[in-house]
Design an enzyme around this catalytic site. Structure first.
Site, PDB file in Angstrom:
ATOM      1  N   MET A   1       0.828  -1.205   0.000  1.00  0.00           N
ATOM      2  CA  MET A   1       0.000   0.000   0.000  1.00  0.00           C
ATOM      3  C   MET A   1       0.872   1.269   0.000  1.00  0.00           C
ATOM      4  O   MET A   1       0.508   2.280   0.594  1.00  0.00           O
ATOM      5  CB  MET A   1      -0.940  -0.005   1.200  1.00  0.00           C
ATOM      6  CG  MET A   1      -1.854  -1.217   1.273  1.00  0.00           C
ATOM      7  SD  MET A   1      -3.055  -1.294  -0.064  1.00  0.00           S
ATOM      8  CE  MET A   1      -4.245  -0.096   0.493  1.00  0.00           C
ATOM      9  N   CYS A  83       6.236  -7.236  -0.656  1.00  0.00           N
ATOM     10  CA  CYS A  83       6.055  -6.209  -1.684  1.00  0.00           C
ATOM     11  C   CYS A  83       6.945  -6.496  -2.886  1.00  0.00           C
ATOM     12  O   CYS A  83       8.156  -6.684  -2.738  1.00  0.00           O
ATOM     13  CB  CYS A  83       6.379  -4.833  -1.115  1.00  0.00           C
ATOM     14  SG  CYS A  83       6.163  -3.494  -2.311  1.00  0.00           S
ATOM     15  N   LYS A 122       5.030  -9.867   7.136  1.00  0.00           N
ATOM     16  CA  LYS A 122       4.061 -10.024   6.052  1.00  0.00           C
ATOM     17  C   LYS A 122       4.806 -10.582   4.845  1.00  0.00           C
ATOM     18  O   LYS A 122       5.828 -10.038   4.446  1.00  0.00           O
ATOM     19  CB  LYS A 122       3.401  -8.696   5.698  1.00  0.00           C
ATOM     20  CG  LYS A 122       2.301  -8.819   4.652  1.00  0.00           C
ATOM     21  CD  LYS A 122       1.577  -7.489   4.463  1.00  0.00           C
ATOM     22  CE  LYS A 122       0.398  -7.645   3.506  1.00  0.00           C
ATOM     23  NZ  LYS A 122       0.816  -7.890   2.119  1.00  0.00           N
ATOM     24  N   GLY A 196      -6.953 -10.393  -2.226  1.00  0.00           N
ATOM     25  CA  GLY A 196      -8.197 -10.579  -2.961  1.00  0.00           C
ATOM     26  C   GLY A 196      -9.445 -10.642  -2.120  1.00  0.00           C
ATOM     27  O   GLY A 196     -10.507 -11.020  -2.617  1.00  0.00           O
ATOM     28  N   ARG A 217      -6.871  -3.038  -0.571  1.00  0.00           N
ATOM     29  CA  ARG A 217      -7.465  -2.157  -1.574  1.00  0.00           C
ATOM     30  C   ARG A 217      -8.987  -2.098  -1.503  1.00  0.00           C
ATOM     31  O   ARG A 217      -9.578  -1.067  -1.798  1.00  0.00           O
ATOM     32  CB  ARG A 217      -6.981  -2.571  -2.969  1.00  0.00           C
ATOM     33  CG  ARG A 217      -5.604  -2.005  -3.241  1.00  0.00           C
ATOM     34  CD  ARG A 217      -4.862  -2.659  -4.368  1.00  0.00           C
ATOM     35  NE  ARG A 217      -3.580  -1.982  -4.545  1.00  0.00           N
ATOM     36  CZ  ARG A 217      -2.524  -2.163  -3.752  1.00  0.00           C
ATOM     37  NH1 ARG A 217      -2.594  -3.013  -2.760  1.00  0.00           N
ATOM     38  NH2 ARG A 217      -1.404  -1.492  -3.963  1.00  0.00           N
TER      39      ARG A 217
END
Length: 319
Positions: A1, A83, A122, A196, A217
């Site tokens: 993000m 990422c 993460k 997702g 998102r």
């Protein structure tokens, strides 16, 4: 993000949920060491609970960055090993660290030694040609041995060669079952799932198998999704539900930021999805995007946007 969940975004999202754990955008450890820490790490106490996400691969440097995060008041430090962006790869951190589980473990151990708050990771289920059954277990076992407090898993691979960061969010297939198997194998490890997930109904299904759900998102693009998190998952009634209430609660913060020299556009860009799916949503976005970009734009732009949406909604209802 990256460039999304900045301090203005988090303050806005906190108005929708008092309980959800919010994450910062990834902050590079090297920048914390040599940059303006107040600018990089500063946040409003109203954002709590909030976790600082760090990018880096040098144990000593991420430990210093973690310590700085604790000093600024963050409640958790998260090391990003998921990422896939080009600028992250060029710094040899992010998803490419999936290939170096022991280095990730060394970073976790150094951070755990430096702070008293939780240290989490993460990650992805793998990168490129890695076998997710092997790669994810190797990473998980390494960080567990280092004392990690939780592992958040984006349930798809990252392809570092051949796919853009945007394509890496959509093209590699999701494999939620792989994350479920990890949790079943390591029942004492807090395992969260990401990737997702677009609705709270989906989150409830995942929570039958794992300990936490991270929504990125979808929550950004449809922020009202957050408004029911407190009731459904924490047994606490939300503070406010209607977009006008949320915007009006933001106004004192916005006015203070404007007085400090922050352009209105830097704040309202995070609010564009507030009327998602409602009559007038497109016009709301237009007003904030166009008028909000003016050098002298103030809170009157928000009032005008709200009034316009309500006028359109009334016309639709009367038709």
């Amino acid at each position: 993000m990256l460039d999304w969940t900045d301090r203005h975004c988090r303050f806005f999202h906190r108005l929708l949920s008092t309980q959800a754990l919010l994450y910062t955008e990834m902050v590079v450890a090297e920048a914390v060491l040599h940059g303006d820490r107040a600018r990089l790490l500063g946040f409003d106490p109203a954002e709590q609970p909030v976790a600082l996400q760090i990018g880096g691969s040098d144990p000593a440097k991420v430990a210093i960055a973690a310590q700085a995060g604790e000093e600024f008041g963050y409640g958790e430090i998260n090391l990003n090993v998921g990422c896939p962006s080009d600028r992250v790869q060029s710094g040899t951190f992010g998803a490419c660290l999936m290939r170096e589980p022991q280095r990730v473990a060394d970073c976790v151990a150094a951070m755990k030694a430096a702070v008293s708050i939780p240290v989490t990771v993460k990650c992805r289920i793998g990168v490129d040609d890695q076998d997710p059954e092997i790669a994810l277990d190797e990473l998980a076992d390494a960080v567990v041995a280092a004392g990690v407090d939780a592992l958040w898993v984006h349930a798809r691979k990252a392809w570092l060669q051949g796919l853009s960061p945007k394509e890496n969010r959509d093209i590699p297939p999701l494999d939620y079952d792989r994350v479920y198997r990890l949790k079943a194998r390591l029942p004492d490890l807090y395992v969260g799932i990401n990737g997702g997930i677009k609705a709270l109904d989906e989150a409830e299904l995942h929570l039958r198998h794992v300990d936490g759900v991270m929504i990125g998102r979808a929550a950004y693009q449809e922020p009202e999704l957050l408004a029911d998190v407190d009731r459904r998952f924490h047994g606490v009634e939300g503070r406010m539900r209607q977009p006008r209430e949320i915007i009006e609660a933001m106004l004192p913060y916005i006015e203070a930021q404007l007085a400090a020299g922050t352009p209105l556009s830097h704040i309202v860009r995070h609010m564009l999805g507030l009327y998602h799916g409602r009559p007038g949503a497109r016009r709301f976005r237009q007003i904030l995007t166009v008028e909000g970009a003016s050098r002298n734009a103030g809170v009157d732009v928000l009032h005008r946007a709200m009034d316009t949406v309500e006028e359109i909604a009334a016309e639709v209802a009367a038709a």
